[in-house]
Design a protein around this motif. Structure first.
Motif, PDB file in Angstrom:
ATOM      1  N   TYR A 136       0.825  -1.220   0.000  1.00  0.00           N
ATOM      2  CA  TYR A 136       0.000   0.000   0.000  1.00  0.00           C
ATOM      3  C   TYR A 136       0.856   1.267   0.000  1.00  0.00           C
ATOM      4  O   TYR A 136       0.624   2.181  -0.802  1.00  0.00           O
ATOM      5  CB  TYR A 136      -0.946   0.000   1.213  1.00  0.00           C
ATOM      6  CG  TYR A 136      -1.698   1.302   1.386  1.00  0.00           C
ATOM      7  CD1 TYR A 136      -2.823   1.588   0.624  1.00  0.00           C
ATOM      8  CD2 TYR A 136      -1.252   2.267   2.302  1.00  0.00           C
ATOM      9  CE1 TYR A 136      -3.494   2.802   0.755  1.00  0.00           C
ATOM     10  CE2 TYR A 136      -1.919   3.480   2.444  1.00  0.00           C
ATOM     11  CZ  TYR A 136      -3.041   3.734   1.670  1.00  0.00           C
ATOM     12  OH  TYR A 136      -3.696   4.937   1.799  1.00  0.00           O
ATOM     13  N   ALA A 137       1.870   1.318   0.874  1.00  0.00           N
ATOM     14  CA  ALA A 137       2.663   2.550   0.992  1.00  0.00           C
ATOM     15  C   ALA A 137       3.402   2.860  -0.314  1.00  0.00           C
ATOM     16  O   ALA A 137       3.451   4.015  -0.761  1.00  0.00           O
ATOM     17  CB  ALA A 137       3.653   2.429   2.148  1.00  0.00           C
ATOM     18  N   ALA A 138       3.946   1.807  -0.939  1.00  0.00           N
ATOM     19  CA  ALA A 138       4.686   2.026  -2.192  1.00  0.00           C
ATOM     20  C   ALA A 138       3.737   2.469  -3.295  1.00  0.00           C
ATOM     21  O   ALA A 138       4.058   3.361  -4.093  1.00  0.00           O
ATOM     22  CB  ALA A 138       5.405   0.736  -2.596  1.00  0.00           C
ATOM     23  N   ILE A 139       2.544   1.864  -3.337  1.00  0.00           N
ATOM     24  CA  ILE A 139       1.562   2.215  -4.373  1.00  0.00           C
ATOM     25  C   ILE A 139       1.109   3.668  -4.193  1.00  0.00           C
ATOM     26  O   ILE A 139       1.037   4.440  -5.156  1.00  0.00           O
ATOM     27  CB  ILE A 139       0.366   1.237  -4.339  1.00  0.00           C
ATOM     28  CG1 ILE A 139       0.839  -0.137  -4.847  1.00  0.00           C
ATOM     29  CG2 ILE A 139      -0.815   1.750  -5.164  1.00  0.00           C
ATOM     30  CD1 ILE A 139      -0.163  -1.243  -4.699  1.00  0.00           C
ATOM     31  N   LEU A 140       0.848   4.056  -2.935  1.00  0.00           N
ATOM     32  CA  LEU A 140       0.409   5.431  -2.673  1.00  0.00           C
ATOM     33  C   LEU A 140       1.503   6.419  -3.098  1.00  0.00           C
ATOM     34  O   LEU A 140       1.214   7.446  -3.731  1.00  0.00           O
ATOM     35  CB  LEU A 140       0.075   5.603  -1.178  1.00  0.00           C
ATOM     36  CG  LEU A 140      -0.393   7.002  -0.767  1.00  0.00           C
ATOM     37  CD1 LEU A 140      -1.646   7.425  -1.527  1.00  0.00           C
ATOM     38  CD2 LEU A 140      -0.644   7.069   0.740  1.00  0.00           C
ATOM     39  N   ALA A 141       2.753   6.105  -2.798  1.00  0.00           N
ATOM     40  CA  ALA A 141       3.855   7.013  -3.155  1.00  0.00           C
ATOM     41  C   ALA A 141       3.949   7.169  -4.676  1.00  0.00           C
ATOM     42  O   ALA A 141       4.138   8.273  -5.196  1.00  0.00           O
ATOM     43  CB  ALA A 141       5.168   6.483  -2.587  1.00  0.00           C
ATOM     44  N   THR A 142       3.783   6.051  -5.398  1.00  0.00           N
ATOM     45  CA  THR A 142       3.854   6.107  -6.869  1.00  0.00           C
ATOM     46  C   THR A 142       2.710   6.943  -7.427  1.00  0.00           C
ATOM     47  O   THR A 142       2.894   7.754  -8.343  1.00  0.00           O
ATOM     48  CB  THR A 142       3.768   4.672  -7.447  1.00  0.00           C
ATOM     49  OG1 THR A 142       4.713   3.877  -6.779  1.00  0.00           O
ATOM     50  CG2 THR A 142       4.041   4.645  -8.932  1.00  0.00           C
ATOM     51  N   ILE A 143       1.524   6.748  -6.874  1.00  0.00           N
ATOM     52  CA  ILE A 143       0.345   7.509  -7.325  1.00  0.00           C
ATOM     53  C   ILE A 143       0.580   9.002  -7.103  1.00  0.00           C
ATOM     54  O   ILE A 143       0.330   9.825  -7.992  1.00  0.00           O
ATOM     55  CB  ILE A 143      -0.920   7.040  -6.548  1.00  0.00           C
ATOM     56  CG1 ILE A 143      -1.396   5.696  -7.097  1.00  0.00           C
ATOM     57  CG2 ILE A 143      -2.039   8.076  -6.601  1.00  0.00           C
ATOM     58  CD1 ILE A 143      -2.603   5.115  -6.381  1.00  0.00           C
ATOM     59  N   GLN A 144       1.090   9.341  -5.913  1.00  0.00           N
ATOM     60  CA  GLN A 144       1.278  10.766  -5.597  1.00  0.00           C
ATOM     61  C   GLN A 144       2.341  11.399  -6.494  1.00  0.00           C
ATOM     62  O   GLN A 144       2.190  12.519  -6.968  1.00  0.00           O
ATOM     63  CB  GLN A 144       1.634  10.926  -4.114  1.00  0.00           C
ATOM     64  CG  GLN A 144       0.412  10.655  -3.236  1.00  0.00           C
ATOM     65  CD  GLN A 144       0.727  10.522  -1.763  1.00  0.00           C
ATOM     66  OE1 GLN A 144       1.850  10.166  -1.390  1.00  0.00           O
ATOM     67  NE2 GLN A 144      -0.251  10.786  -0.918  1.00  0.00           N
ATOM     68  N   GLU A 145       3.392  10.641  -6.771  1.00  0.00           N
ATOM     69  CA  GLU A 145       4.472  11.158  -7.622  1.00  0.00           C
ATOM     70  C   GLU A 145       3.936  11.443  -9.032  1.00  0.00           C
ATOM     71  O   GLU A 145       4.202  12.475  -9.638  1.00  0.00           O
ATOM     72  CB  GLU A 145       5.591  10.115  -7.677  1.00  0.00           C
ATOM     73  CG  GLU A 145       6.821  10.565  -8.428  1.00  0.00           C
ATOM     74  CD  GLU A 145       7.782   9.411  -8.696  1.00  0.00           C
ATOM     75  OE1 GLU A 145       8.487   9.464  -9.700  1.00  0.00           O
ATOM     76  OE2 GLU A 145       7.785   8.428  -7.901  1.00  0.00           O
ATOM     77  N   ARG A 146       3.137  10.494  -9.539  1.00  0.00           N
ATOM     78  CA  ARG A 146       2.582  10.642 -10.900  1.00  0.00           C
ATOM     79  C   ARG A 146       1.576  11.800 -10.945  1.00  0.00           C
ATOM     80  O   ARG A 146       1.571  12.595 -11.883  1.00  0.00           O
ATOM     81  CB  ARG A 146       1.947   9.317 -11.332  1.00  0.00           C
ATOM     82  CG  ARG A 146       1.539   9.262 -12.760  1.00  0.00           C
ATOM     83  CD  ARG A 146       1.971   7.976 -13.426  1.00  0.00           C
ATOM     84  NE  ARG A 146       1.210   6.794 -13.050  1.00  0.00           N
ATOM     85  CZ  ARG A 146       0.125   6.380 -13.707  1.00  0.00           C
ATOM     86  NH1 ARG A 146      -0.345   7.068 -14.718  1.00  0.00           N
ATOM     87  NH2 ARG A 146      -0.474   5.272 -13.351  1.00  0.00           N
ATOM     88  N   ASP A 147       0.745  11.910  -9.898  1.00  0.00           N
ATOM     89  CA  ASP A 147      -0.241  13.012  -9.846  1.00  0.00           C
ATOM     90  C   ASP A 147       0.473  14.355  -9.921  1.00  0.00           C
ATOM     91  O   ASP A 147       0.053  15.240 -10.674  1.00  0.00           O
ATOM     92  CB  ASP A 147      -1.007  13.001  -8.515  1.00  0.00           C
ATOM     93  CG  ASP A 147      -2.087  11.939  -8.468  1.00  0.00           C
ATOM     94  OD1 ASP A 147      -2.305  11.262  -9.489  1.00  0.00           O
ATOM     95  OD2 ASP A 147      -2.710  11.795  -7.402  1.00  0.00           O
ATOM     96  N   ILE A 148       1.537  14.495  -9.149  1.00  0.00           N
ATOM     97  CA  ILE A 148       2.237  15.794  -9.104  1.00  0.00           C
ATOM     98  C   ILE A 148       2.781  16.117 -10.493  1.00  0.00           C
ATOM     99  O   ILE A 148       2.617  17.224 -10.995  1.00  0.00           O
ATOM    100  CB  ILE A 148       3.362  15.771  -8.038  1.00  0.00           C
ATOM    101  CG1 ILE A 148       2.730  15.760  -6.653  1.00  0.00           C
ATOM    102  CG2 ILE A 148       4.301  16.975  -8.203  1.00  0.00           C
ATOM    103  CD1 ILE A 148       3.700  15.565  -5.519  1.00  0.00           C
TER     104      ILE A 148
END
Ligand code: DC
Length: 243
Positions: free
Chosen positions: A187-199
């Motif tokens: 979960y933590a890795a997926i959330l970090a990837t999502i946030q990086e891509r969103d930015i």
């Protein structure tokens, strides 16, 4: 031979209805876009798939192996791809063929999503894909799924939606999908990837991911797919699209 204005008008290609659904990945755009396309018998334009293909091809060509990416080289690679959309009678979907080869599930992972997001910042790459996307609306109605469908590609669309959801709820959905498929999910890795891509997608200067001024903005964090579908259908009906 010269054409008078009336004859020219007759040659203008017919303008079919377009519904745009923009927003970050994991908000449920794909599911609702697919359902609407089926119900209305429109073509589905999955523009993210185009950026994923360019991202994967750029990676394979070694063009992502550096911190300072070469926009011209990636744009040239994009221009040289032969991209075709072909309706598939058996699945009811539109197949994407690159240089004659069918694109499969191998573009659908997070790694390729990251490559897509990196190449998508470049105006020349976006320009190379623009006409291809707009052309679809000369053939039939279109449900256009992406980031800049309502703002740049189809600014005159008949109905526009910006479907969003919190990063946390999108990460939770992704974890559930992976677990259902029997795959490991962090979960933590997926959330970090999502946030990086969103930015990256929301802050780039070329066609950033944002709602068009006339879009319905819908937050799906606490909604079921069914509720999202009905909200979007009601919006389309209010804009005069009948179904
Ligand atoms: O929707 P998706 O996750 O398949 O999109 C992959 C990436 O492609 C996304 O991070 C940003 C880019 N993209 C874009 O810039 N413009 C679009 N219309 C669609 C996708």
């Amino acid at each position: 031979m010269t054409l008078d204005t009336a004859s020219k008008a007759q040659l203008t290609p017919p303008r079919y209805p377009v519904i745009t659904i923009d927003g970050p990945s994991g908000a449920g755009k794909g599911t609702v876009a697919w359902r609407l396309a089926k119900e209305l018998d429109y073509q589905l334009l999955d523009s993210g798939a185009l950026y994923r293909i360019v991202g994967l091809k750029a990676f394979e060509a070694g063009l992502l192996a550096t911190d300072k990416l070469d926009e011209d080289a990636i744009a040239t690679l994009t221009e040289q791809l032969s991209i075709n959309f072909e309706p598939n009678e058996a699945t009811g979907n539109v197949d994407i063929l690159i240089d004659g080869a069918l694109i499969g599930r191998d573009i659908r992972n997070e790694t390729v999503g990251g490559y897509a997001s990196k190449v998508a910042v470049f105006p020349k790459v976006r320009q190379a894909l623009l006409y291809l996307q707009q052309q679809m609306a000369e053939q039939s109605g279109v449900i256009a799924d992406g980031r800049d469908m309502g703002t740049v590609v189809f600014p005159d669309a008949d109905a526009k939606v910006y479907l969003t959801a919190s990063g946390e709820s999108r990460a939770q959905r992704r974890v559930a999908q992976l677990e259902q498929a029997g795959e490991a999910a962090d979960y933590a890795a997926i959330l970090a990837t999502i946030q990086e891509r969103d930015i990256r997608d929301e802050t780039r200067s070329a066609s950033p991911s944002k709602p068009a001024e006339d879009a319905l903005v819908l937050d799906s964090s606490a909604l079921t797919a069914e509720q999202v579908y009905h909200a979007i259908k009601a919006h389309c009906q209010a804009q005069g699209i009948c179904f």
